[in-house]
Design a protein around this motif. Structure first.
Motif, PDB file in Angstrom:
ATOM      1  N   LEU B  98       0.843  -1.188   0.000  1.00  0.00           N
ATOM      2  CA  LEU B  98       0.000   0.000   0.000  1.00  0.00           C
ATOM      3  C   LEU B  98       0.880   1.240   0.000  1.00  0.00           C
ATOM      4  O   LEU B  98       1.952   1.243   0.583  1.00  0.00           O
ATOM      5  CB  LEU B  98      -0.880  -0.006   1.248  1.00  0.00           C
ATOM      6  N   ARG B 138     -10.040  -1.618  -3.668  1.00  0.00           N
ATOM      7  CA  ARG B 138      -9.353  -2.849  -3.250  1.00  0.00           C
ATOM      8  C   ARG B 138     -10.173  -3.653  -2.258  1.00  0.00           C
ATOM      9  O   ARG B 138      -9.758  -4.722  -1.829  1.00  0.00           O
ATOM     10  CB  ARG B 138      -8.012  -2.491  -2.611  1.00  0.00           C
ATOM     11  N   PHE B 163     -10.077  -6.686   4.932  1.00  0.00           N
ATOM     12  CA  PHE B 163      -9.020  -5.980   5.667  1.00  0.00           C
ATOM     13  C   PHE B 163      -8.495  -6.873   6.791  1.00  0.00           C
ATOM     14  O   PHE B 163      -7.282  -7.051   6.947  1.00  0.00           O
ATOM     15  CB  PHE B 163      -9.563  -4.670   6.240  1.00  0.00           C
ATOM     16  N   VAL B 166      -6.407  -9.705   5.336  1.00  0.00           N
ATOM     17  CA  VAL B 166      -5.108  -9.282   4.815  1.00  0.00           C
ATOM     18  C   VAL B 166      -4.135  -8.980   5.956  1.00  0.00           C
ATOM     19  O   VAL B 166      -2.947  -9.287   5.878  1.00  0.00           O
ATOM     20  CB  VAL B 166      -5.268  -8.049   3.895  1.00  0.00           C
TER      21      VAL B 166
END
Lengths: 255, 201, 201
Positions: B98, B138, B163, B166
């Motif tokens: 990111l 995303r 989220f 991940v």
């Protein structure tokens, strides 16, 4: 010409000068966005439309614009001001020349870019994805949550504090000189401006001159000079010592 | 300059074909016959002839670029021979993490969320629109109703289940503690706002 | 399958060239030599040779598709001959209505970047917030971390690959040397001294 009614048409503001001043003082308009050179240009244009030089208007305008510039300089570069104030006059001039050169170059670079863009007008390329390209899966590699905590910690670090303590030294309030000159005029009917400001810093001299214009505008003094660059002679008028409201206004503005 | 000029006159279809190549390489969606004709300022019959010519030149085995007729019209695609190479190319961005902007925005939403774009912008000192859009795209954050100031308030965002996956979290309570910044969310929020105000002062 | 196989053996570079064509047509952003070599699984020297071959085939006047070296990589674009046809179908929103403030800000970021909004404001003498926001929205500049004055510093900006593409630059080193632009410090200093001398004369 009434300076306060000067109509302005700037990027950030459209309307009379006094409304701009009001908005700035109420902090409803960020002075950083105001193109002060644009104001000066407009004033000079209006001035040029007239046959005779309006000294009264020039004096008032100079005072107001100087105040605007001072405010803007403080707001825009608090740290810079501190740096510059520490410089000797020679160094400051050098620094000023360096900055002017830098801005000139950037203006030239902008011009070059504009011409380049015009030359490239007939250059077309694809910006989006190809029509029949495979859609890449936007996967993300596993991430460490500690990274999130770290950026938030960094966002919570206070920026270095800029001390403004010395600023008052370098920008003495105009009111200080107003009082000094008025006191002087109570003792003497005439004095020599150059003698009074002898030994002061350049900034102090400039502010002292502003105070002079202010007194002239309030009709408390007359200013005379035998020849260009000759000593400036200040004489008391009948009205001097009459009204003190201007002083109050200046105290507010240069606080 | 004599020769090329003669060539154009001799085979004007070639010039049209070049124009069509240009249009097809710039577009992001298949172009219909009508669109191609209008852009090239040629009648559709001639455009169709030129397209047939191009389809032959840009065909499997002859070229890495293949002109294909699809539902919506005509479009270039990569040849099947190059499928492996294309796959390798598209795998690459996956590795990229990111951006700084994305990370800061994500951290704010994760710890303070649900929160609005104006609040994120205030804390970061920079407009948050593109960072928020990227994270939504995303699937890391999503809309979560409107701000507390009623229906007219700004949209608020919260992090998603993706989220948590991940970042290897079972729930948001597993986020690393930030006791050094404040004892609860309100204290942390207040501190971030205070620092942001200093930064812009 | 005899004939094409012989052809490949006769000129193996041709097969690589076709792979590169495919890679270049499926992407929009310019691909660097490294990216192309990795995707094609070939060493960069051979890829470079094949690219030179392709650049000749896809050149202005010969083809409607033009292969160009831009933004540190290689990319296809439309030939300039087809600009009118392209303009009928596509917009170039990136450069529409770029103000003088935007242009100066862009120049500063291109030459001095990564730099912060306060730095830009210092040079221009006017706040840069709206100009910066406009350039970010157009994709010409982007965030590049925070200032060197520590974590709490202002966000820094740099120009994007799109900037190089829109301006047709192979790299930022193609920008004219700053020393050759504008008046130099000596000239300005002399003028300042001249004014000062007049005053004291």
């Amino acid at each position: 010409m009434i300076v306060r009614e000067l109509e302005l048409d700037l990027d950030a503001f459209e309307g009379p000068f006094d409304l701009l001043l009001t908005l700035v003082l109420k902090e409803e308009l960020d002075l950083a966005d105001v193109d002060v050179a644009g104001i000066v240009l407009r004033f000079v244009e209006r001035l040029a439309e007239r046959d005779e030089l309006d000294l009264e208007a020039c004096g008032e305008f100079l005072v107001l614009v100087a105040a605007l510039l001072e405010l803007k300089a403080r707001g825009l570069f608090p740290e810079e001001e501190a740096e510059l104030a520490d410089l000797e006059p020679e160094e400051a001039a050098e620094e000023l020349a360096r900055r002017l050169a830098e801005y000139r170059r950037m203006k030239e670079a902008a011009l070059w870019l504009r011409e380049r863009l015009a030359d490239e007008r007939d250059r077309f390329f694809r910006l989006g994805p190809a029509p029949l390209a495979p859609q890449p899966e936007r996967k993300l590699a596993p991430q460490d949550p500690e990274g999130l905590a770290q950026v938030l910690r960094l966002l919570a670090v206070a920026p270095p504090q800029v001390s403004l303590a010395h600023m008052t030294l370098h920008f003495p309030p105009v009111a200080q000189f107003l009082e000094r000159f008025r006191a002087l005029l109570r003792r003497r009917s005439i004095f020599d401006f150059d003698q009074e400001i002898d030994g002061l810093t350049r900034q102090e001299q400039a502010v002292a001159f502003l105070a002079l214009l202010e007194l002239r505008r309030a009709n408390q003094i007359t200013i005379s000079q035998a020849a260009p660059f000759a000593p400036i002679r200040i004489a008391r008028t009948e009205e001097s010592g009459a009204s003190d409201e201007r002083t109050t206004a200046w105290k507010l503005r240069s606080a | 300059m004599e020769a090329p000029l003669r060539l154009v006159v001799a085979n004007p279809l070639d010039r049209l074909a070049r124009t069509l190549e240009a249009l097809l390489v710039v577009t992001s969606a298949p172009l219909s016959l009508d669109e191609l004709s209008a852009a090239a300022a040629e009648d559709s019959e001639r455009v169709e002839t030129a397209l047939r010519l191009l389809a032959e030149r840009y065909s499997e085995g002859r070229s890495g670029i293949v002109l294909e007729r699809v539902a919506g019209g005509w479009a270039f695609r990569a040849s099947r021979d190059a499928a492996d190479a294309c796959a390798r190319l598209f795998e690459r961005p996956v590795q990229r993490g990111l951006s700084q902007a994305g990370m800061e925005t994500l951290a704010i939403v994760a710890y303070l969320g649900p929160c609005t774009r104006p609040e994120i912008a205030r804390i970061r000192g920079v407009a948050a629109d593109s960072a928020v859009a990227g994270l939504v795209e995303r699937g890391l954050i999503t809309e979560a109703g409107r701000g507390s100031d009623g229906a007219g308030g700004a949209v608020r965002y919260r992090v998603t289940a993706l989220f948590e996956r991940v970042f290897g979290l079972e729930s948001l309570s597993q986020l690393p503690r930030l006791d050094d910044l404040g004892e609860d969310v309100d204290a942390i929020r207040e501190r971030l706002h205070a620092v942001a105000a200093q930064r812009t002062a």
